[in-house]
Design a protein around this motif. Sequence first.
Motif, PDB file in Angstrom:
ATOM      1  N   ALA A   1       0.822  -1.214   0.000  1.00  0.00           N
ATOM      2  CA  ALA A   1       0.000   0.000   0.000  1.00  0.00           C
ATOM      3  C   ALA A   1       0.856   1.265   0.000  1.00  0.00           C
ATOM      4  O   ALA A   1       1.981   1.260   0.489  1.00  0.00           O
ATOM      5  CB  ALA A   1      -0.893  -0.013   1.236  1.00  0.00           C
TER       6      ALA A   1
ATOM      7  N   TRP B   1       1.200   5.552   1.004  1.00  0.00           N
ATOM      8  CA  TRP B   1       0.907   6.318   2.215  1.00  0.00           C
ATOM      9  C   TRP B   1      -0.157   7.379   1.989  1.00  0.00           C
ATOM     10  O   TRP B   1      -0.665   7.978   2.909  1.00  0.00           O
ATOM     11  CB  TRP B   1       2.177   7.023   2.722  1.00  0.00           C
ATOM     12  CG  TRP B   1       2.893   7.773   1.623  1.00  0.00           C
ATOM     13  CD1 TRP B   1       3.922   7.299   0.864  1.00  0.00           C
ATOM     14  CD2 TRP B   1       2.591   9.080   1.131  1.00  0.00           C
ATOM     15  NE1 TRP B   1       4.276   8.230  -0.089  1.00  0.00           N
ATOM     16  CE2 TRP B   1       3.481   9.353   0.057  1.00  0.00           C
ATOM     17  CE3 TRP B   1       1.663  10.069   1.476  1.00  0.00           C
ATOM     18  CZ2 TRP B   1       3.466  10.534  -0.658  1.00  0.00           C
ATOM     19  CZ3 TRP B   1       1.652  11.257   0.756  1.00  0.00           C
ATOM     20  CH2 TRP B   1       2.537  11.479  -0.293  1.00  0.00           C
TER      21      TRP B   1
ATOM     22  N   LYS C   1       1.857  -5.377   3.584  1.00  0.00           N
ATOM     23  CA  LYS C   1       2.999  -4.491   3.797  1.00  0.00           C
ATOM     24  C   LYS C   1       2.539  -3.053   3.592  1.00  0.00           C
ATOM     25  O   LYS C   1       2.294  -2.610   2.469  1.00  0.00           O
ATOM     26  CB  LYS C   1       4.137  -4.808   2.825  1.00  0.00           C
ATOM     27  CG  LYS C   1       5.428  -4.105   3.253  1.00  0.00           C
ATOM     28  CD  LYS C   1       6.353  -3.773   2.129  1.00  0.00           C
ATOM     29  CE  LYS C   1       6.163  -2.404   1.571  1.00  0.00           C
ATOM     30  NZ  LYS C   1       6.352  -1.260   2.459  1.00  0.00           N
TER      31      LYS C   1
ATOM     32  N   GLU D   1       9.886  -6.886  -2.090  1.00  0.00           N
ATOM     33  CA  GLU D   1      10.466  -7.738  -3.138  1.00  0.00           C
ATOM     34  C   GLU D   1      10.416  -9.210  -2.745  1.00  0.00           C
ATOM     35  O   GLU D   1      10.144 -10.076  -3.578  1.00  0.00           O
ATOM     36  CB  GLU D   1      11.899  -7.313  -3.426  1.00  0.00           C
ATOM     37  CG  GLU D   1      11.908  -6.033  -4.236  1.00  0.00           C
ATOM     38  CD  GLU D   1      13.248  -5.733  -4.888  1.00  0.00           C
ATOM     39  OE1 GLU D   1      14.159  -6.587  -4.801  1.00  0.00           O
ATOM     40  OE2 GLU D   1      13.374  -4.648  -5.467  1.00  0.00           O
TER      41      GLU D   1
ATOM     42  N   THR E   1      -0.569  -0.522  -5.023  1.00  0.00           N
ATOM     43  CA  THR E   1      -0.859   0.850  -5.444  1.00  0.00           C
ATOM     44  C   THR E   1       0.353   1.688  -5.104  1.00  0.00           C
ATOM     45  O   THR E   1       0.817   1.678  -3.947  1.00  0.00           O
ATOM     46  CB  THR E   1      -2.096   1.407  -4.721  1.00  0.00           C
ATOM     47  OG1 THR E   1      -3.188   0.526  -4.945  1.00  0.00           O
ATOM     48  CG2 THR E   1      -2.459   2.786  -5.249  1.00  0.00           C
ATOM     49  N   GLY E   2       0.873   2.392  -6.074  1.00  0.00           N
ATOM     50  CA  GLY E   2       2.063   3.197  -5.831  1.00  0.00           C
ATOM     51  C   GLY E   2       2.564   3.799  -7.121  1.00  0.00           C
ATOM     52  O   GLY E   2       1.811   3.970  -8.084  1.00  0.00           O
ATOM     53  N   SER E   3       3.864   4.069  -7.142  1.00  0.00           N
ATOM     54  CA  SER E   3       4.425   4.800  -8.274  1.00  0.00           C
ATOM     55  C   SER E   3       4.628   3.897  -9.487  1.00  0.00           C
ATOM     56  O   SER E   3       4.714   2.666  -9.366  1.00  0.00           O
ATOM     57  CB  SER E   3       5.750   5.413  -7.864  1.00  0.00           C
ATOM     58  OG  SER E   3       6.628   4.378  -7.487  1.00  0.00           O
TER      59      SER E   3
ATOM     60  N   LEU F   1      -1.322   2.899 -10.571  1.00  0.00           N
ATOM     61  CA  LEU F   1      -0.073   3.672 -10.581  1.00  0.00           C
ATOM     62  C   LEU F   1      -0.329   5.173 -10.675  1.00  0.00           C
ATOM     63  O   LEU F   1      -1.415   5.636 -10.368  1.00  0.00           O
ATOM     64  CB  LEU F   1       0.797   3.163 -11.730  1.00  0.00           C
ATOM     65  CG  LEU F   1       0.990   1.625 -11.716  1.00  0.00           C
ATOM     66  CD1 LEU F   1       1.694   1.152 -12.953  1.00  0.00           C
ATOM     67  CD2 LEU F   1       1.738   1.189 -10.461  1.00  0.00           C
ATOM     68  N   GLY F   2       0.689   5.890 -11.090  1.00  0.00           N
ATOM     69  CA  GLY F   2       0.642   7.364 -11.011  1.00  0.00           C
ATOM     70  C   GLY F   2      -0.174   8.043 -12.095  1.00  0.00           C
ATOM     71  O   GLY F   2      -0.846   7.391 -12.899  1.00  0.00           O
TER      72      GLY F   2
ATOM     73  N   CYS G   1      -2.924  10.609  -6.464  1.00  0.00           N
ATOM     74  CA  CYS G   1      -2.672  10.138  -7.826  1.00  0.00           C
ATOM     75  C   CYS G   1      -3.593  10.853  -8.793  1.00  0.00           C
ATOM     76  O   CYS G   1      -3.259  11.082  -9.941  1.00  0.00           O
ATOM     77  CB  CYS G   1      -2.889   8.641  -7.903  1.00  0.00           C
ATOM     78  SG  CYS G   1      -4.471   8.159  -7.228  1.00  0.00           S
TER      79      CYS G   1
ATOM     80  N   GLU H   1       5.355  12.962 -13.144  1.00  0.00           N
ATOM     81  CA  GLU H   1       4.555  13.104 -11.923  1.00  0.00           C
ATOM     82  C   GLU H   1       5.441  13.699 -10.830  1.00  0.00           C
ATOM     83  O   GLU H   1       6.494  13.154 -10.519  1.00  0.00           O
ATOM     84  CB  GLU H   1       4.023  11.740 -11.480  1.00  0.00           C
ATOM     85  CG  GLU H   1       3.059  11.853 -10.321  1.00  0.00           C
ATOM     86  CD  GLU H   1       2.560  10.502  -9.819  1.00  0.00           C
ATOM     87  OE1 GLU H   1       3.388   9.579  -9.670  1.00  0.00           O
ATOM     88  OE2 GLU H   1       1.350  10.382  -9.544  1.00  0.00           O
TER      89      GLU H   1
HETATM   90  P1  NAD Z   1       5.808   3.981  -3.930  1.00  0.00           P
HETATM   91  O1  NAD Z   1       5.729   3.305  -5.253  1.00  0.00           O
HETATM   92  O2  NAD Z   1       7.089   4.614  -3.574  1.00  0.00           O
HETATM   93  O3  NAD Z   1       5.504   2.928  -2.782  1.00  0.00           O
HETATM   94  C1  NAD Z   1       4.322   2.162  -2.772  1.00  0.00           C
HETATM   95  C2  NAD Z   1       4.551   0.927  -1.899  1.00  0.00           C
HETATM   96  O4  NAD Z   1       5.471   0.079  -2.545  1.00  0.00           O
HETATM   97  C3  NAD Z   1       5.134   1.225  -0.527  1.00  0.00           C
HETATM   98  O5  NAD Z   1       4.525   0.410   0.420  1.00  0.00           O
HETATM   99  C4  NAD Z   1       6.582   0.875  -0.729  1.00  0.00           C
HETATM  100  O6  NAD Z   1       7.242   0.517   0.468  1.00  0.00           O
HETATM  101  C5  NAD Z   1       6.493  -0.315  -1.659  1.00  0.00           C
HETATM  102  N1  NAD Z   1       7.702  -0.633  -2.414  1.00  0.00           N
HETATM  103  C6  NAD Z   1       8.733   0.196  -2.730  1.00  0.00           C
HETATM  104  N2  NAD Z   1       9.641  -0.461  -3.481  1.00  0.00           N
HETATM  105  C7  NAD Z   1       9.181  -1.718  -3.644  1.00  0.00           C
HETATM  106  C8  NAD Z   1       9.648  -2.862  -4.338  1.00  0.00           C
HETATM  107  N3  NAD Z   1      10.792  -2.844  -5.015  1.00  0.00           N
HETATM  108  N4  NAD Z   1       8.913  -3.984  -4.302  1.00  0.00           N
HETATM  109  C9  NAD Z   1       7.734  -4.015  -3.656  1.00  0.00           C
HETATM  110  N5  NAD Z   1       7.239  -2.972  -2.985  1.00  0.00           N
HETATM  111  C10 NAD Z   1       7.946  -1.834  -2.983  1.00  0.00           C
HETATM  112  O7  NAD Z   1       4.575   4.995  -3.858  1.00  0.00           O
HETATM  113  P2  NAD Z   1       4.138   5.966  -2.703  1.00  0.00           P
HETATM  114  O8  NAD Z   1       5.120   7.066  -2.592  1.00  0.00           O
HETATM  115  O9  NAD Z   1       3.797   5.198  -1.474  1.00  0.00           O
HETATM  116  O10 NAD Z   1       2.763   6.511  -3.291  1.00  0.00           O
HETATM  117  C11 NAD Z   1       2.706   7.506  -4.235  1.00  0.00           C
HETATM  118  C12 NAD Z   1       2.523   6.939  -5.626  1.00  0.00           C
HETATM  119  O11 NAD Z   1       1.368   6.121  -5.666  1.00  0.00           O
HETATM  120  C13 NAD Z   1       2.279   8.001  -6.667  1.00  0.00           C
HETATM  121  O12 NAD Z   1       2.959   7.684  -7.836  1.00  0.00           O
HETATM  122  C14 NAD Z   1       0.769   7.928  -6.882  1.00  0.00           C
HETATM  123  O13 NAD Z   1       0.339   8.432  -8.120  1.00  0.00           O
HETATM  124  C15 NAD Z   1       0.529   6.484  -6.727  1.00  0.00           C
HETATM  125  N6  NAD Z   1      -0.853   6.221  -6.353  1.00  0.00           N
HETATM  126  C16 NAD Z   1      -1.697   5.686  -7.289  1.00  0.00           C
HETATM  127  C17 NAD Z   1      -3.024   5.470  -6.976  1.00  0.00           C
HETATM  128  C18 NAD Z   1      -3.968   4.882  -7.970  1.00  0.00           C
HETATM  129  O14 NAD Z   1      -5.070   4.468  -7.580  1.00  0.00           O
HETATM  130  N7  NAD Z   1      -3.636   4.822  -9.236  1.00  0.00           N
HETATM  131  C19 NAD Z   1      -3.485   5.772  -5.705  1.00  0.00           C
HETATM  132  C20 NAD Z   1      -2.589   6.301  -4.775  1.00  0.00           C
HETATM  133  C21 NAD Z   1      -1.279   6.508  -5.102  1.00  0.00           C
END
Ligand code: NAD
Length: 965
Positions: A619, A621, A645, A683, A697-699, A727-728, A760, A857
Amino acid sequence: MSPDNLEQGVQQHAKALQQAMHATAQTQSGQWLNTLLQRINRDECFRIAALRFIDVLPALEDDEDLIKIYREYFVDIDFPVPIVGRALKGVGDHLPHALFSRAIRKASQLLAQQFMGGENATQVAETLDGLTRQGLRVSLDMLGEASLSEREADAYAEGYISLLHSLPPDQPLHLSVKLSSLYPRMAPHNVDGSIAGILPRLCRLLEQARAHNAAVTFDMEDYDKRHLIMSIYRKVLLDARFHDWPGLGIAVQSYLRESTSDIRELIALAHQREIPFSVRLVRGAYWDQETILAKQHGWPIPVWQQQMQTDRQYEQNLLLLMQAAPWLRTEVATHNPRSMAFALAVADALGQTGDQYEFQMLYGMMPAMQQALLSLRQPLRVYVPFGRAVPGMAYLIRRLLENASSQSLERLQGGEGEAERLDFTPPGNVSEVPGEQDPGASRPGFRNQPVHRFTGEAERREYQGAIDKLAREPTRDTALLLDGRWVDGDRQLESFNPAHPDQRLGSVSVASQSQLEHAVQAARSAWPGWASLEAAERANLIRRAADELTARRDEFAALEIFEAGKNWIEADADVCEAIDFLRFYADEAERLATGETIGLPGEDNHHVFRPHGIGVVIAPWNFPLAILVGMLSATLVSGNCALLKPSSDTPLVAARFVELLHGLGLPSGVLAFVPGAGEMVGEYLVTHPDVHVVAFTGSLSVGQKILAHSARLPERQTHFKQVIAELGGKNAVIVDSSADPDQAIAGIVQSAFGFSGQKCSACSRVIVVGEQYRAFTQRLVDATASLKIGDPAHPDCDVGPVINAAAVRRIQTAIENGHRQGKLLYQADLDSQSEGHYVGPTVFGDVDPRGPLAQHEIFGPVLSIMRARDFAHALEIANDTPYGLTGGVYSRSPANLQRAREQFQVGNLYLNRGITGALVARQPFGGYRLSGTGSKAGGRDYLVRFMRSQCVTENTMRQGVAPLD
Ligand code: NAD
């Protein structure tokens, strides 16, 4: 005295009013206007088209635009005055565009002038003079609604003050003031901040008014502002500067269910102050808006739903007010003849003369009735709006709508036989229809959890209480949840408040590799039991989690404020979304559990969904509860075990929710809580051969890695991993030349800078079409500059910190580099926020659409504005990024809105509203292109991704015989 035993007197006064109207000369306004108004009143299609056209007209500076939009609105509609209609149909063929546009603008100006008293001080003085000579009193109302910026609020206050200076000193003046025009940040949850923001301009205006012998009435606005206006009124009334001034008044809206209690409060206030003041009793001008907003949000509807209820309430309130004389002077503001007769009957019964009450009507409305009241020697004040006529159309529309819904519009203009048509029948005693106040009570199925409206004192107090409690609480450290037990990890991950980085909030344990392996193996053992439960059993457990979270919603919101830096509104919305996910996915799991059967003679086909096995949830933050709970509950409710996680920036919100779920009796091993810092935990889990599903959900960069890792097929792994990745984005809002600029600016500011742009879905690009670029950009910058940056624990905060020090550095670097790709128009000053991780809202103009500022982004409060030649060009720029998450269009051209539906390449497109805040089930959320792998969170295609589907076909024919059904 009760309304019922006044009836005889009411009917006598009704007759007198009718006779007086007969005796007065009939005022006939232009025939074309009457025809137009009749059609507006009778034909719903025409009404919507005409009101929308009047609304967009001020924005259409270009003649071609005007003609285009005119055609779009009236393409299938006959114009009410046939000769005009025929001429209009010939536009472009034999009628030159410029001529046509001029005619339309002139007609709308004439329409506006019917109801407005002038554009400048000279014209206002003339109107005032004319009305006073007829024996009318006047209240002046400067056109304008909620200000968007401090600059606009200054202009509103100054407008009034200069009017006071320019009008003759001997003229007794009366002003009506909208408090929302005096401050751009009036918000229901922010009572002290709103009051503190409004008072300086208001008090200056009041002092000037008093010095010029002018009285001032506070207009009542929409329900969200009612408690604020009442509080400010109370404060000002008791202020030493105004305490002995009888010239202060306030409006009360009888369509509000709470109006009687407001009146009682005002009566008590008058007794306390010992100097009388006036109360303007109106029915209320925002009925449609109040009803629509309450229905949309699932809030109790604050206004009566039946006209008769409001009519009755009006009479009861009138009685209450007039009986409170001499402490209160009643202003009977109505166009309803029955209410007028009723007021006259009450005055008789109480032996009151015109010193203790007066009638009030709108300038230009029911002129014959105005004459009738004057001829009966009744005190009458007309409410005269003034200001620039064409931009004042919004006001006009509200007036037309308001009167169309209560009184017959055509009657308002007067005319033949008007007196006979007046209706004096008493309002019946209708009782409330069950469920009328609660818009969702009778609707079956899923309903979104309503966010706090914060109009209630108790609601605000409890929320503040949760924040205060958390601030007092000692920090808490949480262990890992492994195989149903809380176990310490080999080190701790600490969590801090981004607004006060020295404030440690607590910690969670970090999972080691062996602990991760333990969690995976526990999940493997737990899975068969969990998967074999009835879907309803899992769904009910998830629903219990929703109930528990609902009961503790403020506690969770408070924690988000401290750990993620969300402000009051954002934190509350995130918790509500989490509750929605729980309930929606529980329903969805039950729906899918029934599978699908397609039977043909001799053949049964059954399509079923079964869980995959073990799911990993990773997830971010930025929605520390909603997104985590959404992914986690989808994993669990569909019968998978889950290894969670959380983000290392918001582990405590996650920990509290895991405790909540664990407390509901999840079987051991079904859920593991395995925080980690850095990439190791994520990982390890993603590459593990026993893992089946990864919900991430993340970058984009991390998403790419996860997709690559998951595609590998390690030895022993006999399945492909499912990756659900959100993603972003680099989301654009297009502002068309026909856009409502007020609506667009409010929506863009909220979408770009809400939660410091760390969504996002946030707006990071604005594309402005046409000539309006400069003026629009200036207003947008002014509105941005009016945002308040601060500690989100305080309700008086629009923009809080960004998540951590690294984010500050990253965003600042993007801003520094941005200077080469655009012109810096604004960057907020951060002097007072030196302590936390703050980056001030920043706006660049004339940005290169292909440069990194417009392509990458940034995930912070940085907005890039670009110009487009026309709408097609704007769409081209908007689509020119690798992302495709959200997008928005502000336009009042139906054709352009349709074009956007077809060509704007985003997963979630928002027309004429902000682009953040998708609601579960209503706006299933997720992007395409590089913004996600396709499925929609909170939509009906989401849960199936957590399941494998199987189709079982049985040949039911034996020896040529098959069951018939
Ligand atoms: P991030 O990608 O840095 O981290 C997301 C999660 O992935 C965290 O829990 C992190 O610890 C984990 N992570 C990091 N490296 C990893 C790896 N190598 N393997 C597995 N897990 C790993 O993103 P963030 O800073 O927490 O969130 C912001 C990003 O999320 C922005 O890009 C935003 O646009 C995106 N986002 C997208 C949506 C959506 O619905 N599309 C919603 C919210 C946020």
